[in-house]
Design a protein around this motif. Structure first.
Motif, PDB file in Angstrom:
ATOM      1  N   ALA A  52      85.188 -41.632  11.783  1.00 21.86           N
ATOM      2  CA  ALA A  52      84.034 -41.358  12.643  1.00 21.86           C
ATOM      3  C   ALA A  52      84.364 -41.637  14.105  1.00 21.86           C
ATOM      4  CB  ALA A  52      82.836 -42.208  12.196  1.00 21.86           C
ATOM      5  N   ILE A  53      85.010 -42.750  14.371  1.00 23.53           N
ATOM      6  CA  ILE A  53      85.362 -43.097  15.754  1.00 23.53           C
ATOM      7  C   ILE A  53      86.304 -42.056  16.344  1.00 23.53           C
ATOM      8  CG2 ILE A  53      86.642 -44.752  17.163  1.00 23.53           C
ATOM      9  CD1 ILE A  53      85.457 -46.942  15.282  1.00 23.53           C
ATOM     10  N   PHE A  54      87.316 -41.653  15.599  1.00 22.10           N
ATOM     11  CA  PHE A  54      88.272 -40.684  16.120  1.00 22.10           C
ATOM     12  C   PHE A  54      87.676 -39.282  16.224  1.00 22.10           C
ATOM     13  CE2 PHE A  54      91.408 -43.861  16.112  1.00 22.10           C
ATOM     14  CZ  PHE A  54      92.436 -43.389  16.915  1.00 22.10           C
ATOM     15  N   SER A  55      86.782 -38.914  15.318  1.00 21.01           N
ATOM     16  CA  SER A  55      86.130 -37.609  15.404  1.00 21.01           C
ATOM     17  C   SER A  55      85.252 -37.523  16.643  1.00 21.01           C
ATOM     18  CB  SER A  55      85.275 -37.352  14.173  1.00 21.01           C
ATOM     19  OG  SER A  55      86.075 -37.191  13.052  1.00 21.01           O
ATOM     20  N   ILE A  56      84.464 -38.551  16.876  1.00 20.07           N
ATOM     21  CA  ILE A  56      83.593 -38.567  18.047  1.00 20.07           C
ATOM     22  C   ILE A  56      84.417 -38.574  19.323  1.00 20.07           C
ATOM     23  CG2 ILE A  56      81.899 -39.975  19.294  1.00 20.07           C
ATOM     24  CD1 ILE A  56      80.856 -40.830  16.481  1.00 20.07           C
ATOM     25  N   SER A  57      85.466 -39.380  19.335  1.00 15.58           N
ATOM     26  CA  SER A  57      86.342 -39.428  20.511  1.00 15.58           C
ATOM     27  C   SER A  57      86.997 -38.073  20.771  1.00 15.58           C
ATOM     28  CB  SER A  57      87.411 -40.496  20.303  1.00 15.58           C
ATOM     29  OG  SER A  57      88.352 -40.474  21.335  1.00 15.58           O
ATOM     30  N   SER A  58      87.453 -37.431  19.726  1.00 14.98           N
ATOM     31  CA  SER A  58      88.086 -36.118  19.870  1.00 14.98           C
ATOM     32  C   SER A  58      87.082 -35.081  20.368  1.00 14.98           C
ATOM     33  CB  SER A  58      88.666 -35.682  18.533  1.00 14.98           C
ATOM     34  OG  SER A  58      89.195 -34.384  18.620  1.00 14.98           O
ATOM     35  N   TYR A  59      85.863 -35.121  19.856  1.00 13.11           N
ATOM     36  CA  TYR A  59      84.841 -34.167  20.294  1.00 13.11           C
ATOM     37  C   TYR A  59      84.477 -34.372  21.761  1.00 13.11           C
ATOM     38  CZ  TYR A  59      80.712 -31.262  20.401  1.00 13.11           C
ATOM     39  OH  TYR A  59      79.802 -30.294  20.726  1.00 13.11           O
ATOM     40  N   ILE A  60      84.376 -35.630  22.163  1.00 14.79           N
ATOM     41  CA  ILE A  60      84.042 -35.921  23.570  1.00 14.79           C
ATOM     42  C   ILE A  60      85.157 -35.453  24.496  1.00 14.79           C
ATOM     43  CG2 ILE A  60      83.709 -37.808  25.215  1.00 14.79           C
ATOM     44  CD1 ILE A  60      82.121 -39.246  22.990  1.00 14.79           C
ATOM     45  N   LYS A  61      86.396 -35.678  24.109  1.00 13.33           N
ATOM     46  CA  LYS A  61      87.528 -35.307  24.964  1.00 13.33           C
ATOM     47  C   LYS A  61      87.745 -33.802  25.043  1.00 13.33           C
ATOM     48  CE  LYS A  61      90.250 -39.472  24.256  1.00 13.33           C
ATOM     49  NZ  LYS A  61      91.450 -40.020  23.598  1.00 13.33           N
ATOM     50  N   TYR A  62      87.679 -33.111  23.893  1.00  8.34           N
ATOM     51  CA  TYR A  62      88.101 -31.710  23.841  1.00  8.34           C
ATOM     52  C   TYR A  62      86.970 -30.722  23.584  1.00  8.34           C
ATOM     53  CZ  TYR A  62      92.498 -34.170  23.439  1.00  8.34           C
ATOM     54  OH  TYR A  62      93.549 -35.020  23.649  1.00  8.34           O
ATOM     55  N   ASP A  63      85.778 -31.194  23.271  1.00  5.06           N
ATOM     56  CA  ASP A  63      84.604 -30.353  23.056  1.00  5.06           C
ATOM     57  C   ASP A  63      84.864 -29.253  22.022  1.00  5.06           C
ATOM     58  OD1 ASP A  63      81.931 -29.893  23.550  1.00  5.06           O
ATOM     59  OD2 ASP A  63      82.338 -28.342  25.040  1.00  5.06           O
ATOM     60  N   SER A  64      85.561 -29.610  20.967  1.00  2.98           N
ATOM     61  CA  SER A  64      85.875 -28.669  19.891  1.00  2.98           C
ATOM     62  C   SER A  64      85.431 -29.276  18.561  1.00  2.98           C
ATOM     63  CB  SER A  64      87.373 -28.377  19.861  1.00  2.98           C
ATOM     64  OG  SER A  64      87.705 -27.648  18.706  1.00  2.98           O
ATOM     65  N   LEU A  65      84.435 -28.654  17.954  1.00  2.73           N
ATOM     66  CA  LEU A  65      83.892 -29.192  16.709  1.00  2.73           C
ATOM     67  C   LEU A  65      84.905 -29.138  15.572  1.00  2.73           C
ATOM     68  CD1 LEU A  65      81.488 -30.391  15.216  1.00  2.73           C
ATOM     69  CD2 LEU A  65      80.749 -28.065  14.714  1.00  2.73           C
ATOM     70  N   MET A  66      85.570 -28.001  15.408  1.00  2.00           N
ATOM     71  CA  MET A  66      86.541 -27.870  14.315  1.00  2.00           C
ATOM     72  C   MET A  66      87.736 -28.815  14.507  1.00  2.00           C
ATOM     73  SD  MET A  66      85.175 -26.022  12.159  1.00  2.00           S
ATOM     74  CE  MET A  66      86.520 -25.857  11.022  1.00  2.00           C
ATOM     75  N   GLY A  67      88.167 -28.979  15.734  1.00  2.00           N
ATOM     76  CA  GLY A  67      89.260 -29.899  16.015  1.00  2.00           C
ATOM     77  C   GLY A  67      88.886 -31.339  15.723  1.00  2.00           C
TER      78      GLY A  67
END
Length: 107
Positions: A52-67
């Motif tokens: 969850a932490i890494f998914s949220i962080s990744s979404y905030i940084k790259y704005d890509s839901l699938m990524g």
């Protein structure tokens, strides 16, 4: 990152020391039993939190839901496997030590 590297190294060294000290003395936990079910539950909880932490962080940084979903799945699987492996190995070492301590008490 460089400012906390020293503290992180000391923290990790002390954590490793405590784990081996507890295993040496036959200490596991007061509440949790040393069994496979507990290992799976603890692995699931830790991997869900990490994912969850890494998914949220990744979404905030790259704005890509699938990524971010892919990042979460990869992190979940990785952390689950590594945590389960680490807990299983330490559980086996603990059980071996307890068996040894109990035979010493019987003699």
């Amino acid at each position: 990152m460089h400012s906390i590297a020293g503290e992180w190294i000391v923290f990790m060294c002390l954590s490793i020391y405590i784990v081996f000290g507890c295993l040496k003395n036959g200490i596991w936990d007061r509440k949790f039993k040393a069994n496979g079910k507990t290992n799976v539950i603890l692995s699931l909880v830790s991997s869900l939190a990490y994912a969850a932490i890494f998914s949220i962080s990744s979404y905030i940084k790259y704005d890509s839901l699938m990524g971010s979903v892919a990042t979460g799945v990869i992190m979940f699987i990785s952390v689950f496997v590594l945590t389960l492996l680490a807990l299983t190995v330490t559980m086996k070492l603990y059980q071996k030590k307890i068996a040894k301590l109990e035979t010493q008490c019987d003699e």
